[in-house]
Design an enzyme around this catalytic site. Structure first.
Site: not given
Ligand code: SAM
Length: 216
Positions: A64
């Site tokens: 992000s």
């Molecule tokens: N906070 C993270 C960073 O600083 O890199 C940003 C992560 S990204 C915007 C969102 C993440 O949520 C992705 O890695 C995606 O695979 C994960 N995600 C989506 N749905 C999910 C779920 N149901 N359970 C766990 N992770 C999930």
């Protein structure tokens, strides 16, 4: 020389993107100054690690925008003693910030390659208070609930009931809610006695929360 340049980039990021937009929690600011964000982005994007936008991290996912990471963290108002649940480990950058600011961090990621990569980086940085889970985090992580704070870094259509139940009394949750390509950042507070208060913070765009209580 390279280290000095990185340090300058971190300071510039905090001074131009984070503080002027209203992030004032000194603990958040100091923790961001300590964390080398370039370690969490793919090698070919290291020169953009401190830029004012999200970056791809593989598997169609993103790290992000620094300001959004700072804003969501500030909304949790962490003082140091909290147990925090993070849904969406992604690159692990947000996880590092939480590990700096809270007692224990429980982080759930559905894509095992991302979780393993994040764990390798965070282990190499000696974070001992992070617990990893590869599964559908839209269920939360009930084994260690309730949590003083929950942060969901992927967008849902509504706040999952399962997550709401895992917030401790006086606890907070921050999560983007809305449509596939545009959402509102929602702050959820659980009052003494269990009443829920929701507040809209700002518009945002996140990748979808994929799972039972998210998108298909
Ligand atoms: N906070 C993270 C960073 O600083 O890199 C940003 C992560 S990204 C915007 C969102 C993440 O949520 C992705 O890695 C995606 O695979 C994960 N995600 C989506 N749905 C999910 C779920 N149901 N359970 C766990 N992770 C999930």
């Amino acid at each position: 020389m390279k280290n000095d340049n990185r340090k300058n980039e971190i300071v510039r990021m905090v001074e131009t993107q984070i503080i002027p937009r209203g992030v004032s929690d000194q603990r958040v600011i100091e923790a961001m100054l300590r964390i080398p964000r370039h370690l969490f982005v793919p090698q070919e994007l290291v020169s953009e690690a401190y830029s004012d936008h999200p970056l791809p991290i593989g598997q169609n996912q993103t790290i992000s925008q620094p300001y959004i990471v700072a804003l969501m963290t500030q909304l949790l108002n962490l003082k140091g003693a909290e147990r925090v649940l993070e849904v969406g480990t992604g690159s692990g950058y947000q996880t590092a910030l939480l590990a700096e600011l809270a007692r224990e961090v429980y982080t759930v990621e559905r894509i095992d390659e991302l979780s393993r990569r994040a764990k390798a980086i965070l282990d190499s940085m000696q974070y001992k208070n992070v617990h990893y889970n590869i599964s559908d985090g839209s269920y939360g992580w009930s084994e260690f609930a309730p949590y003083d704070a929950i942060i969901v870094t992927a967008a849902g259509t509504d706040v999952p009931e399962e997550l709401m139940q895992q917030i401790a009394e006086n606890g907070k949750m921050v999560m983007p809610i809305g449509e596939r390509f545009g959402q509102v950042m929602i702050l959820v507070e659980k009052m003494p006695g269990g009443n829920i208060v929701k507040k809209e913070i700002c518009g945002c765009v996140f990748v979808p929360l994929v799972g039972r209580y998210g998108w298909e």
